[in-house]
Design a protein around this motif. Structure first.
Motif, PDB file in Angstrom:
ATOM      1  N   UNK A   5     -36.275  -9.163 -49.571  1.00 25.22           N
ATOM      2  CA  UNK A   5     -37.230  -8.746 -50.598  1.00 25.22           C
ATOM      3  C   UNK A   5     -36.602  -7.617 -51.406  1.00 25.22           C
ATOM      4  N   UNK A   6     -36.644  -7.785 -52.708  1.00 23.75           N
ATOM      5  CA  UNK A   6     -36.079  -6.789 -53.616  1.00 23.75           C
ATOM      6  C   UNK A   6     -37.084  -6.513 -54.733  1.00 23.75           C
ATOM      7  N   UNK A   7     -36.774  -5.546 -55.547  1.00 24.32           N
ATOM      8  CA  UNK A   7     -37.623  -5.263 -56.711  1.00 24.32           C
ATOM      9  C   UNK A   7     -37.666  -6.461 -57.658  1.00 24.32           C
ATOM     10  N   UNK A   8     -36.626  -7.293 -57.623  1.00 26.97           N
ATOM     11  CA  UNK A   8     -36.572  -8.455 -58.515  1.00 26.97           C
ATOM     12  C   UNK A   8     -37.483  -9.597 -58.090  1.00 26.97           C
ATOM     13  N   UNK A   9     -37.786  -9.725 -56.788  1.00 29.11           N
ATOM     14  CA  UNK A   9     -38.604 -10.856 -56.359  1.00 29.11           C
ATOM     15  C   UNK A   9     -39.924 -10.445 -55.697  1.00 29.11           C
ATOM     16  N   UNK A  10     -40.192  -9.152 -55.556  1.00 31.15           N
ATOM     17  CA  UNK A  10     -41.372  -8.672 -54.836  1.00 31.15           C
ATOM     18  C   UNK A  10     -42.682  -9.174 -55.454  1.00 31.15           C
ATOM     19  N   UNK A  11     -42.812  -9.075 -56.755  1.00 33.12           N
ATOM     20  CA  UNK A  11     -44.061  -9.477 -57.408  1.00 33.12           C
ATOM     21  C   UNK A  11     -44.306 -10.977 -57.232  1.00 33.12           C
ATOM     22  N   UNK A  12     -43.255 -11.759 -57.329  1.00 35.72           N
ATOM     23  CA  UNK A  12     -43.376 -13.214 -57.150  1.00 35.72           C
ATOM     24  C   UNK A  12     -43.826 -13.551 -55.730  1.00 35.72           C
ATOM     25  N   UNK A  13     -43.274 -12.852 -54.740  1.00 36.49           N
ATOM     26  CA  UNK A  13     -43.666 -13.098 -53.347  1.00 36.49           C
ATOM     27  C   UNK A  13     -45.139 -12.764 -53.150  1.00 36.49           C
ATOM     28  N   UNK A  14     -45.583 -11.639 -53.674  1.00 34.79           N
ATOM     29  CA  UNK A  14     -47.001 -11.282 -53.562  1.00 34.79           C
ATOM     30  C   UNK A  14     -47.892 -12.303 -54.267  1.00 34.79           C
ATOM     31  N   UNK A  15     -47.424 -12.855 -55.376  1.00 36.27           N
ATOM     32  CA  UNK A  15     -48.228 -13.825 -56.123  1.00 36.27           C
ATOM     33  C   UNK A  15     -48.454 -15.117 -55.338  1.00 36.27           C
ATOM     34  N   UNK A  16     -47.662 -15.351 -54.302  1.00 38.12           N
ATOM     35  CA  UNK A  16     -47.835 -16.548 -53.467  1.00 38.12           C
ATOM     36  C   UNK A  16     -49.017 -16.403 -52.514  1.00 38.12           C
ATOM     37  N   UNK A  17     -49.540 -15.193 -52.382  1.00 39.44           N
ATOM     38  CA  UNK A  17     -50.693 -14.981 -51.516  1.00 39.44           C
ATOM     39  C   UNK A  17     -50.466 -13.954 -50.421  1.00 39.44           C
ATOM     40  N   UNK A  18     -49.278 -13.394 -50.350  1.00 35.23           N
ATOM     41  CA  UNK A  18     -49.017 -12.348 -49.358  1.00 35.23           C
ATOM     42  C   UNK A  18     -49.726 -11.067 -49.795  1.00 35.23           C
ATOM     43  N   UNK A  19     -50.186 -10.302 -48.823  1.00 31.78           N
ATOM     44  CA  UNK A  19     -50.881  -9.054 -49.115  1.00 31.78           C
ATOM     45  C   UNK A  19     -49.973  -7.840 -48.997  1.00 31.78           C
ATOM     46  N   UNK A  20     -48.764  -8.057 -48.463  1.00 36.48           N
ATOM     47  CA  UNK A  20     -47.856  -6.940 -48.302  1.00 36.48           C
ATOM     48  C   UNK A  20     -46.425  -7.400 -48.128  1.00 36.48           C
ATOM     49  N   UNK A  21     -45.528  -6.421 -48.215  1.00 40.35           N
ATOM     50  CA  UNK A  21     -44.098  -6.656 -48.075  1.00 40.35           C
ATOM     51  C   UNK A  21     -43.534  -5.648 -47.082  1.00 40.35           C
ATOM     52  N   UNK A  22     -42.719  -6.121 -46.159  1.00 42.66           N
ATOM     53  CA  UNK A  22     -42.026  -5.239 -45.225  1.00 42.66           C
ATOM     54  C   UNK A  22     -40.560  -5.237 -45.625  1.00 42.66           C
ATOM     55  N   UNK A  23     -40.053  -4.062 -45.935  1.00 44.35           N
ATOM     56  CA  UNK A  23     -38.711  -3.939 -46.489  1.00 44.35           C
ATOM     57  C   UNK A  23     -37.925  -2.900 -45.699  1.00 44.35           C
ATOM     58  N   UNK A  24     -36.715  -3.228 -45.345  1.00 38.85           N
ATOM     59  CA  UNK A  24     -35.868  -2.280 -44.633  1.00 38.85           C
ATOM     60  C   UNK A  24     -34.576  -2.015 -45.375  1.00 38.85           C
ATOM     61  N   UNK A  25     -33.647  -2.951 -45.270  1.00 39.40           N
ATOM     62  CA  UNK A  25     -32.308  -2.770 -45.831  1.00 39.40           C
ATOM     63  C   UNK A  25     -32.300  -2.542 -47.340  1.00 39.40           C
ATOM     64  N   UNK A  26     -33.248  -3.106 -48.058  1.00 38.99           N
ATOM     65  CA  UNK A  26     -33.281  -2.911 -49.516  1.00 38.99           C
ATOM     66  C   UNK A  26     -33.433  -1.437 -49.866  1.00 38.99           C
ATOM     67  N   UNK A  27     -34.009  -0.672 -48.947  1.00 44.02           N
ATOM     68  CA  UNK A  27     -34.138   0.775 -49.150  1.00 44.02           C
ATOM     69  C   UNK A  27     -33.029   1.520 -48.414  1.00 44.02           C
ATOM     70  N   UNK A  28     -32.870   1.228 -47.130  1.00 47.92           N
ATOM     71  CA  UNK A  28     -31.904   1.954 -46.292  1.00 47.92           C
ATOM     72  C   UNK A  28     -30.481   1.848 -46.821  1.00 47.92           C
ATOM     73  N   UNK A  29     -30.071   0.659 -47.237  1.00 47.58           N
ATOM     74  CA  UNK A  29     -28.684   0.442 -47.672  1.00 47.58           C
ATOM     75  C   UNK A  29     -28.469   0.697 -49.159  1.00 47.58           C
ATOM     76  N   UNK A  30     -29.523   1.030 -49.860  1.00 48.47           N
ATOM     77  CA  UNK A  30     -29.395   1.260 -51.306  1.00 48.47           C
ATOM     78  C   UNK A  30     -28.561   2.515 -51.576  1.00 48.47           C
ATOM     79  N   UNK A  31     -27.820   2.528 -52.682  1.00 49.21           N
ATOM     80  CA  UNK A  31     -27.061   3.731 -53.041  1.00 49.21           C
ATOM     81  C   UNK A  31     -27.966   4.963 -53.159  1.00 49.21           C
TER      82      UNK A  31
END
Length: 195
Positions: free
Chosen positions: A155-181
């Motif tokens: 899950x990234x900033x580029x696909x997060x909104x699309x994933x939520x639009x499928x019916x998910x109520x939340x996103x769990x994100x780890x590496x997209x934040x931890x490994x970011x510059x």
């Protein structure tokens, strides 16, 4: 809703990562550090993270540590399939163990268990990280109840909104934040992408 799954990093301490996620606007942190025992978590890491979250009004949960969550009075737990299988604890037993106000999330692979979770007063379900986009889509389409399902994995900033639009109520994100510059900017970008 974005849950930051906080794991170890080579570049930053656990407290630094928590602080950067909070600065970026994250309102929910789950500490997932299986390499540490409860005593190490309790004495070395959690006091600072608990204080940070309290001061900021951020929800704090632990992964796979219901007893420690109750002892530390954090908001709750999310339990992996591995933990659920190894400990053979039922949802009502779990609720009894950590209290009526605790947030409880369970990892699930079968949408047919969702009605059971609803009846057992479980607060949310989350999908395995390894689920592909197609598996996520198929899962959410099969859920008939209005129940919070959290997607995770790739899950990234580029696909997060699309994933939520499928019916998910939340996103769990780890590496997209931890490994970011820049974890602060990465958190902010993710949060802003779903507003």
């Amino acid at each position: 809703m974005v849950q930051y799954i906080l794991t170890k990093s080579e570049r930053y301490s656990v407290a630094e990562l928590a602080q950067m996620a909070i600065e970026g606007g994250c309102q929910w942190i789950t500490v997932a550090l299986p390499e540490l025992n409860d005593e190490e978590l309790k004495t070395e890491l959690m006091p600072e993270v608990i204080e940070m979250c309290k001061e900021s009004g951020v929800i704090l949960t632990l992964e796979d540590r219901p007893e420690l969550a109750a002892e530390l009075s954090v908001h709750g737990v999310r339990l992996s399939i591995r933990y659920q299988t190894e400990h053979r604890i039922s949802a009502p037993e779990l609720r009894e163990k950590i209290g009526p106000e605790a947030i409880i999330g369970l990892e699930v692979v079968d949408p047919m268990v969702i009605p059971t979770l609803v009846k057992a007063d479980i607060d949310f379900a989350f999908l395995p990280q390894h689920f592909t986009e197609n598996e996520r889509t198929t899962f959410i389409a099969a859920v008939k109840e209005d129940f919070p399902i959290v997607a995770q994995g790739n899950i990234t900033a580029n696909n997060a909104k699309e994933i939520l639009s499928q019916g998910f109520k939340g996103l769990a994100v780890g590496e997209a934040i931890t490994a970011a510059p820049n974890p602060v900017s990465a958190t902010a970008a993710l949060i802003n992408s779903i507003i």
